[in-house]
Design a protein around this motif. Structure first.
Motif, PDB file in Angstrom:
ATOM      1  N   THR A 233       0.833  -1.212   0.000  1.00  0.00           N
ATOM      2  CA  THR A 233       0.000   0.000   0.000  1.00  0.00           C
ATOM      3  C   THR A 233       0.862   1.255   0.000  1.00  0.00           C
ATOM      4  O   THR A 233       0.562   2.245  -0.679  1.00  0.00           O
ATOM      5  CB  THR A 233      -0.926   0.002   1.232  1.00  0.00           C
ATOM      6  OG1 THR A 233      -1.734  -1.174   1.211  1.00  0.00           O
ATOM      7  CG2 THR A 233      -1.816   1.234   1.247  1.00  0.00           C
ATOM      8  N   VAL A 234       1.946   1.216   0.781  1.00  0.00           N
ATOM      9  CA  VAL A 234       2.862   2.364   0.845  1.00  0.00           C
ATOM     10  C   VAL A 234       3.395   2.695  -0.544  1.00  0.00           C
ATOM     11  O   VAL A 234       3.421   3.863  -0.961  1.00  0.00           O
ATOM     12  CB  VAL A 234       4.020   2.083   1.823  1.00  0.00           C
ATOM     13  CG1 VAL A 234       5.082   3.175   1.735  1.00  0.00           C
ATOM     14  CG2 VAL A 234       3.504   1.965   3.256  1.00  0.00           C
ATOM     15  N   LYS A 235       3.821   1.663  -1.274  1.00  0.00           N
ATOM     16  CA  LYS A 235       4.399   1.877  -2.594  1.00  0.00           C
ATOM     17  C   LYS A 235       3.345   2.380  -3.585  1.00  0.00           C
ATOM     18  O   LYS A 235       3.598   3.320  -4.355  1.00  0.00           O
ATOM     19  CB  LYS A 235       5.019   0.576  -3.107  1.00  0.00           C
ATOM     20  CG  LYS A 235       6.260   0.123  -2.347  1.00  0.00           C
ATOM     21  CD  LYS A 235       7.427   1.091  -2.559  1.00  0.00           C
ATOM     22  CE  LYS A 235       8.694   0.599  -1.881  1.00  0.00           C
ATOM     23  NZ  LYS A 235       9.818   1.556  -2.050  1.00  0.00           N
ATOM     24  N   ILE A 236       2.192   1.746  -3.574  1.00  0.00           N
ATOM     25  CA  ILE A 236       1.152   2.142  -4.526  1.00  0.00           C
ATOM     26  C   ILE A 236       0.698   3.570  -4.267  1.00  0.00           C
ATOM     27  O   ILE A 236       0.474   4.354  -5.193  1.00  0.00           O
ATOM     28  CB  ILE A 236      -0.042   1.164  -4.448  1.00  0.00           C
ATOM     29  CG1 ILE A 236       0.372  -0.203  -4.991  1.00  0.00           C
ATOM     30  CG2 ILE A 236      -1.247   1.706  -5.218  1.00  0.00           C
ATOM     31  CD1 ILE A 236      -0.688  -1.267  -4.858  1.00  0.00           C
ATOM     32  N   ALA A 237       0.576   3.929  -2.985  1.00  0.00           N
ATOM     33  CA  ALA A 237       0.106   5.270  -2.636  1.00  0.00           C
ATOM     34  C   ALA A 237       1.217   6.307  -2.663  1.00  0.00           C
ATOM     35  O   ALA A 237       0.956   7.501  -2.480  1.00  0.00           O
ATOM     36  CB  ALA A 237      -0.536   5.243  -1.246  1.00  0.00           C
TER      37      ALA A 237
END
Length: 601
Positions: A233-237
């Motif tokens: 999620t961190v990477k996608i966001a």
């Protein structure tokens, strides 16, 4: 951010006025002694004996030094000097042997104590209710089982033993000096109360800061766990900078507390150094006068030996002072570790609990009232019946209590009011292990370990044969995936598997367990149509001839259920078959119509 650890002491702005060892500290030390060290008493006596022997080495060194100085200054006999030198070498060689044996034995004792403590903590944790784990950050448990327990082991096995050696040295050498030169020793002893008072003041400060440091470390571990677990999620966001900032802030807090703790500890050594300077001045001045004055029968060799003896006292004395201060940190860790035992399981076997019950009978919630917080009930007088051997579905908006019903059936929680029964027997009258053995659970959020798919399936039945595991995998339509991956690990938390593959591992586990009651908790949610069809086929084979209770958000999976219960905000608003509920044109019909497009109709 993580929830606070209720077992951790709350930070305070000012240290409380309390003794160096509070009644709680004494009780904790006694608990640790009785539970983990007393059984090693014979070996502890051996260690204590070796420590005392080490202490006598310095006393003998002083005696030999004084004799050697007299040989040099007076008799000048080479033979006597050689004998004294050989004796000095012998006593220090003996100390060297003790320096090898003592840590070997003491670390073994401490390692056994730590291993036993960890085993008992893990056993205690496994007995606690689900509610404890849902309210306690994983970081708090990691910190206790890893950091705090290991810190106690190092403190007992190394720091305490070294301090014992230093204390023995100080006591034995002090007795020898007091016997040889009582007047000089009495003048040196006047600084001891100042050192003790300083240690008490510093210890209070260190104990306070150590408690705050343990809290900060728990939060730091929690932040790391949250960041690593949610890295996708961190990477996608694109929130790498946000997470970096969170970690840096936690690190900065730890840094500030470490500096505060070390600043408090740093007061000790200068205090001892000033005391030593004052004592050395008294001894050199007073001792010199005693040598010069004919009124005293003291020679230069005695004064030099006395000065060397003071060095031998003050050097370990510095380490003892540091030990007393570090002891306060260990007491904080001991309090936090023991505090875990204050947690008690509420879900326990009744004295008259039975093992035998009809696993094919109806499951019933009879006027059940329940809430995760007693003053905010989720259910009030809820009554549901799940037919034995039938498929029953529970549907409704998010937060309506669907999954909670499954938890009540498996007695992960007890209701506040009303009764949960299997047949005519309340579930709280059935042995917990036998009750839960009757259930297989297939959930959306399934635990996957970083091992092969076959090993993951075997998790629910470690004694299963390879043939049984492969049969379960075949029934769950996993054979093609296993053929492709072989024995390769699936990555942390199954990171290398798709959602559908994880679901089918859960179904394969249920096949391998072969329990008579199946609980399906959102087992087909968030899957594409093709994958859902595979999972549904596997679930159909799994549920054949068994009592099946489904919690579903995707209503396409409950069309064929024998009965469907519709919940809204913890209340039963509709029930019936799919056709009956559509005919009522109520909440179920509205939910079904809103999802129609996703079914491809």
């Amino acid at each position: 951010m993580t929830a606070p650890d209720t077992q951790s002491p709350a930070p305070a702005d000012k240290p409380r006025r309390e003794p160096m060892f509070t009644p709680e500290d004494k009780a904790n030390i006694a608990w640790f002694w009785r539970g983990y060290l007393r059984e090693k008493l014979p070996w502890l006596i051996v260690v204590f004996g070796m420590v005392i022997a080490q202490g006598f080495v310095y006393q003998q060194f002083l005696r030999l030094t004084e004799s050697g100085l007299r040989v040099i200054f007076d008799s000048g006999t080479l033979r006597d000097l050689v004998v004294i030198c050989a004796a000095v070498f012998g006593v220090f060689a003996f100390r060297g042997v003790m320096s090898y044996l003592i840590p070997r034995v003491s670390v073994w004792i401490a390692a056994d104590a730590v291993a036993k403590l960890r085993r008992e903590l893990i056993h205690h944790l496994m007995e606690l209710d689900l509610a404890f784990f849902e309210h306690t950050p994983p970081a708090a448990m990691i910190q206790k089982l890893v950091g705090q327990v290991e810190g106690l082991g190092n403190f007992v096995g190394q720091t305490t033993v070294k301090a014992g050696r230093d204390i023995a040295t100080v006591v034995i050498v002090s007795i020898y000096l007091a016997y040889q030169q009582p007047l000089l020793f009495a003048s040196a002893a006047i600084v001891f109360p100042v050192i003790i008072l300083t240690m008490q003041l510093v210890s209070r400060k260190v104990k306070l800061v150590q408690a705050q440091t343990e809290n900060a470390m728990r939060d730091y571990i929690s932040t790391i766990d949250e960041t690593m677990s949610g890295m996708r999620t961190v990477k996608i966001a694109g929130q790498e900078e946000v997470e970096e900032d969170r970690l840096v802030k936690s690190t900065s807090r730890l840094r500030r507390l470490t500096i505060r703790r070390n600043a408090a500890q740093a007061v000790i050594l200068p205090c001892i150094d000033f005391a030593a300077a004052f004592v050395y001045m008294l001894v050199i001045g007073g001792g010199g006068y005693m040598v010069i004055s004919p009124a005293f029968d003291v020679d230069g060799a005695a004064i030099i030996a006395f000065l060397i003896g003071l060095v031998l006292i003050f050097d370990p004395g510095r380490r003892i002072a540091q030990f007393v201060v570090s002891l306060q940190g260990a007491l904080v860790q001991l309090r936090l570790v023991r505090g875990l035992y204050d947690e008690r399981a509420g879900i326990v076997d009744a004295p008259d609990a039975v093992s035998e019950f009809d696993t094919g009978a109806d499951l019933t919630l009879d006027n059940v009232t329940f809430g995760y917080e007693p003053d905010r009930p989720l259910f009030r007088d809820l009554s549901l019946t799940f037919g034995g051997g039938q498929v029953t579905a529970i549907v409704g908006p998010t937060g309506s209590g669907k999954t909670t019903i499954l938890s009540l059936l498996g007695r992960l929680y007890d209701p506040i009011g009303g009764t949960v029964r299997i047949g005519d027997i309340p579930v709280n009258k059935i042995r917990i292990s036998d009750l839960r053995q009757a259930f297989s659970v297939v959930a959306q959020d399934i635990v996957i370990f970083n091992s092969s798919i076959l090993d993951n399936i075997r998790y629910v039945n470690p004694d299963a044969t390879d043939a049984e595991v492969r049969a379960a995998a075949e029934a769950a339509e996993l054979a093609d995936v296993i053929a492709e991956r072989g024995d390769l690990p699936v990555g942390p938390k199954g990171a290398q598997l798709s959602g559908g593959q994880k679901q089918r591992i859960a179904i394969a586990r249920a096949f391998l367990r072969d329990a008579p009651i199946i609980l399906l908790d959102e087992a087909t949610s968030a899957l594409d149509q093709k994958t859902e069809d595979k999972v549904k086929r596997a679930l159909g084979r799994l549920a054949r001839g068994k009592t099946t209770i489904m919690v579903a958000h995707r209503l396409s999976s409950v069309i064929d259920a024998d009965r469907i219960y519709v919940l809204e905000t913890g209340a039963l608003v509709e029930q019936g078959t799919h056709a009956e509920l559509l005919a009522k044109n109520g909440l179920y019909a509205q939910l079904f119509d809103s999802q129609k497009q996703s079914y491809g109709n």
